[in-house]
Design a protein around this motif. Sequence first.
Motif, PDB file in Angstrom:
ATOM      1  N   PHE A  79      -0.983 -15.435  -1.028  1.00  0.00           N
ATOM      2  CA  PHE A  79      -1.409 -14.728   0.168  1.00  0.00           C
ATOM      3  C   PHE A  79      -2.707 -13.966  -0.119  1.00  0.00           C
ATOM      4  O   PHE A  79      -2.813 -13.252  -1.117  1.00  0.00           O
ATOM      5  CB  PHE A  79      -0.336 -13.750   0.638  1.00  0.00           C
ATOM      6  CG  PHE A  79       0.857 -14.419   1.262  1.00  0.00           C
ATOM      7  CD1 PHE A  79       0.702 -15.429   2.185  1.00  0.00           C
ATOM      8  CD2 PHE A  79       2.146 -14.030   0.929  1.00  0.00           C
ATOM      9  CE1 PHE A  79       1.805 -16.052   2.775  1.00  0.00           C
ATOM     10  CE2 PHE A  79       3.249 -14.632   1.503  1.00  0.00           C
ATOM     11  CZ  PHE A  79       3.076 -15.643   2.428  1.00  0.00           C
ATOM     12  N   ALA A  80      -3.683 -14.093   0.749  1.00  0.00           N
ATOM     13  CA  ALA A  80      -5.018 -13.530   0.515  1.00  0.00           C
ATOM     14  C   ALA A  80      -5.120 -12.123   1.103  1.00  0.00           C
ATOM     15  O   ALA A  80      -5.718 -11.904   2.157  1.00  0.00           O
ATOM     16  CB  ALA A  80      -6.080 -14.440   1.114  1.00  0.00           C
ATOM     17  N   LEU A  81      -4.510 -11.161   0.420  1.00  0.00           N
ATOM     18  CA  LEU A  81      -4.660  -9.750   0.773  1.00  0.00           C
ATOM     19  C   LEU A  81      -5.201  -9.054  -0.473  1.00  0.00           C
ATOM     20  O   LEU A  81      -4.440  -8.610  -1.334  1.00  0.00           O
ATOM     21  CB  LEU A  81      -3.323  -9.159   1.216  1.00  0.00           C
ATOM     22  CG  LEU A  81      -2.734  -9.722   2.513  1.00  0.00           C
ATOM     23  CD1 LEU A  81      -1.334  -9.201   2.749  1.00  0.00           C
ATOM     24  CD2 LEU A  81      -3.637  -9.398   3.707  1.00  0.00           C
ATOM     25  N   GLU A  82      -6.519  -8.971  -0.565  1.00  0.00           N
ATOM     26  CA  GLU A  82      -7.170  -8.575  -1.809  1.00  0.00           C
ATOM     27  C   GLU A  82      -6.853  -7.158  -2.245  1.00  0.00           C
ATOM     28  O   GLU A  82      -6.959  -6.836  -3.436  1.00  0.00           O
ATOM     29  CB  GLU A  82      -8.692  -8.723  -1.672  1.00  0.00           C
ATOM     30  CG  GLU A  82      -9.186 -10.150  -1.518  1.00  0.00           C
ATOM     31  CD  GLU A  82      -9.054 -10.679  -0.090  1.00  0.00           C
ATOM     32  OE1 GLU A  82      -8.628  -9.894   0.786  1.00  0.00           O
ATOM     33  OE2 GLU A  82      -9.365 -11.860   0.135  1.00  0.00           O
ATOM     34  N   PHE A  83      -6.434  -6.295  -1.339  1.00  0.00           N
ATOM     35  CA  PHE A  83      -6.172  -4.907  -1.705  1.00  0.00           C
ATOM     36  C   PHE A  83      -4.813  -4.720  -2.388  1.00  0.00           C
ATOM     37  O   PHE A  83      -4.510  -3.630  -2.879  1.00  0.00           O
ATOM     38  CB  PHE A  83      -6.263  -4.001  -0.470  1.00  0.00           C
ATOM     39  CG  PHE A  83      -5.259  -4.348   0.603  1.00  0.00           C
ATOM     40  CD1 PHE A  83      -4.022  -3.749   0.636  1.00  0.00           C
ATOM     41  CD2 PHE A  83      -5.576  -5.284   1.582  1.00  0.00           C
ATOM     42  CE1 PHE A  83      -3.111  -4.070   1.621  1.00  0.00           C
ATOM     43  CE2 PHE A  83      -4.674  -5.605   2.572  1.00  0.00           C
ATOM     44  CZ  PHE A  83      -3.431  -5.000   2.593  1.00  0.00           C
ATOM     45  N   LEU A  84      -3.999  -5.771  -2.412  1.00  0.00           N
ATOM     46  CA  LEU A  84      -2.710  -5.706  -3.095  1.00  0.00           C
ATOM     47  C   LEU A  84      -2.860  -6.250  -4.512  1.00  0.00           C
ATOM     48  O   LEU A  84      -3.652  -7.151  -4.764  1.00  0.00           O
ATOM     49  CB  LEU A  84      -1.655  -6.506  -2.328  1.00  0.00           C
ATOM     50  CG  LEU A  84      -1.308  -5.974  -0.931  1.00  0.00           C
ATOM     51  CD1 LEU A  84      -0.255  -6.852  -0.271  1.00  0.00           C
ATOM     52  CD2 LEU A  84      -0.829  -4.526  -0.988  1.00  0.00           C
ATOM     53  N   PRO A  85      -2.081  -5.726  -5.468  1.00  0.00           N
ATOM     54  CA  PRO A  85      -2.253  -6.132  -6.872  1.00  0.00           C
ATOM     55  C   PRO A  85      -1.816  -7.555  -7.169  1.00  0.00           C
ATOM     56  O   PRO A  85      -2.208  -8.117  -8.193  1.00  0.00           O
ATOM     57  CB  PRO A  85      -1.395  -5.119  -7.647  1.00  0.00           C
ATOM     58  CG  PRO A  85      -0.427  -4.587  -6.652  1.00  0.00           C
ATOM     59  CD  PRO A  85      -1.116  -4.618  -5.331  1.00  0.00           C
ATOM     60  N   ARG A  86      -1.003  -8.150  -6.299  1.00  0.00           N
ATOM     61  CA  ARG A  86      -0.519  -9.512  -6.534  1.00  0.00           C
ATOM     62  C   ARG A  86      -0.625 -10.339  -5.257  1.00  0.00           C
ATOM     63  O   ARG A  86      -0.461  -9.807  -4.153  1.00  0.00           O
ATOM     64  CB  ARG A  86       0.943  -9.507  -7.019  1.00  0.00           C
ATOM     65  CG  ARG A  86       1.154  -8.861  -8.375  1.00  0.00           C
ATOM     66  CD  ARG A  86       2.616  -8.805  -8.744  1.00  0.00           C
ATOM     67  NE  ARG A  86       3.258 -10.101  -8.725  1.00  0.00           N
ATOM     68  CZ  ARG A  86       4.548 -10.304  -9.006  1.00  0.00           C
ATOM     69  NH1 ARG A  86       5.325  -9.285  -9.312  1.00  0.00           N
ATOM     70  NH2 ARG A  86       5.060 -11.515  -8.979  1.00  0.00           N
ATOM     71  N   ALA A  87      -0.888 -11.633  -5.429  1.00  0.00           N
ATOM     72  CA  ALA A  87      -0.908 -12.549  -4.289  1.00  0.00           C
ATOM     73  C   ALA A  87       0.485 -13.096  -3.996  1.00  0.00           C
ATOM     74  O   ALA A  87       0.726 -13.644  -2.916  1.00  0.00           O
ATOM     75  CB  ALA A  87      -1.883 -13.698  -4.543  1.00  0.00           C
ATOM     76  N   ASN A  88       1.395 -12.970  -4.960  1.00  0.00           N
ATOM     77  CA  ASN A  88       2.777 -13.408  -4.761  1.00  0.00           C
ATOM     78  C   ASN A  88       3.537 -12.288  -4.054  1.00  0.00           C
ATOM     79  O   ASN A  88       3.799 -11.232  -4.655  1.00  0.00           O
ATOM     80  CB  ASN A  88       3.446 -13.729  -6.099  1.00  0.00           C
ATOM     81  CG  ASN A  88       2.762 -14.882  -6.813  1.00  0.00           C
ATOM     82  OD1 ASN A  88       1.826 -15.472  -6.277  1.00  0.00           O
ATOM     83  ND2 ASN A  88       3.217 -15.198  -7.998  1.00  0.00           N
ATOM     84  N   LEU A  89       3.889 -12.502  -2.809  1.00  0.00           N
ATOM     85  CA  LEU A  89       4.498 -11.440  -2.010  1.00  0.00           C
ATOM     86  C   LEU A  89       5.855 -11.857  -1.458  1.00  0.00           C
ATOM     87  O   LEU A  89       6.112 -13.027  -1.184  1.00  0.00           O
ATOM     88  CB  LEU A  89       3.585 -11.074  -0.836  1.00  0.00           C
ATOM     89  CG  LEU A  89       2.198 -10.488  -1.145  1.00  0.00           C
ATOM     90  CD1 LEU A  89       1.457 -10.222   0.150  1.00  0.00           C
ATOM     91  CD2 LEU A  89       2.326  -9.236  -1.975  1.00  0.00           C
ATOM     92  N   ALA A  90       6.703 -10.852  -1.292  1.00  0.00           N
ATOM     93  CA  ALA A  90       7.940 -10.992  -0.526  1.00  0.00           C
ATOM     94  C   ALA A  90       7.855  -9.995   0.617  1.00  0.00           C
ATOM     95  O   ALA A  90       7.396  -8.866   0.429  1.00  0.00           O
ATOM     96  CB  ALA A  90       9.159 -10.713  -1.399  1.00  0.00           C
ATOM     97  N   LEU A  91       8.284 -10.416   1.791  1.00  0.00           N
ATOM     98  CA  LEU A  91       8.156  -9.572   2.976  1.00  0.00           C
ATOM     99  C   LEU A  91       9.485  -9.517   3.714  1.00  0.00           C
ATOM    100  O   LEU A  91      10.087 -10.556   4.008  1.00  0.00           O
ATOM    101  CB  LEU A  91       7.066 -10.104   3.904  1.00  0.00           C
ATOM    102  CG  LEU A  91       5.704 -10.254   3.204  1.00  0.00           C
ATOM    103  CD1 LEU A  91       5.366 -11.734   3.066  1.00  0.00           C
ATOM    104  CD2 LEU A  91       4.615  -9.512   3.930  1.00  0.00           C
ATOM    105  N   LYS A  92       9.937  -8.322   3.963  1.00  0.00           N
ATOM    106  CA  LYS A  92      11.145  -8.132   4.758  1.00  0.00           C
ATOM    107  C   LYS A  92      10.707  -7.816   6.176  1.00  0.00           C
ATOM    108  O   LYS A  92      10.133  -6.753   6.449  1.00  0.00           O
ATOM    109  CB  LYS A  92      11.995  -6.994   4.198  1.00  0.00           C
ATOM    110  CG  LYS A  92      13.367  -6.882   4.843  1.00  0.00           C
ATOM    111  CD  LYS A  92      14.221  -5.891   4.083  1.00  0.00           C
ATOM    112  CE  LYS A  92      15.676  -5.974   4.505  1.00  0.00           C
ATOM    113  NZ  LYS A  92      16.520  -5.071   3.688  1.00  0.00           N
TER     114      LYS A  92
END
Length: 272
Positions: A79-92
């Motif tokens: 996921f391309a959200l550069e302000f987060l430390p990881r591109a591997n995300l889980a979303l609730k």
Amino acid sequence: MNRAASAFGIRTYSQGELTLDLESDIYQKLQQQSIKFSDLLQQLTDFIRMLESGKQKYNINPYSEKFNRGIHILGGNNFALEFLPRANLALKCSEGQWNAEDPRKQFLRSIELAWEFKTKLNEQEKALLQICPVYLYFQTEFRSALFKRVLFMPRIEGTPLGKTETGFSPEFCQIFNIPSLKEILCQPQFALHRSLDPDPQRQLLKIQSAYLFQHLSQRGIKILSLNQKNILAVSNPTSQQQQYVIIDPTADYCLPISPAYNLLTAQLCRFR
């Protein structure tokens, strides 16, 4: 735009129908990158619309939702959200139904528990047991939005304790003073537990989780929701240790099965 600071460095921003809670490290990173929060809200809104259109594609929930309360566990590795430390995300993601659990409570409780683990567990325990970090919580009041509340977390690659054959590792059992599944099988106080459950293995794992609940409670850490489904077994390639990550530390009082089970079973865990 309205903004406020709260305990543990959480920053809250609101603009019209949108509200955003940021974990302190994420807030600091945004400050360093000089990202405007109005731009951030727009980026998150666009991202969540993409999730809504691909909720089946991104579904990573290993368990089916039995009561259809509008909760979706989604994830991806790029996921391309550069302000987060990881591109591997889980979303609730929650549709905002009245009887659904609140992801914001999980956001706040996860940050609180991370502090409790840091201050109340010893070094050996902290090396083996962690709370899944949380990045931010996004909420919209727009009626057209499918996902009204979204919690952003890193995606933890692991196996739910309930899907393992042996339960907690021998090292974990020793450090946290928890019996193995074989030992629990021989404990007479759990005979009724084992006889009433058509899945004996599942019941043994639930009892092991209740032992962990008891141990943490003795340290002043209460996680009423603890069960074999929200503990992930994760292999650490660096230390060669089997670690465990708690991914949802909030009690669901609409379906209070785990809180009631833990409180009752923990009383029997006192007898070894």
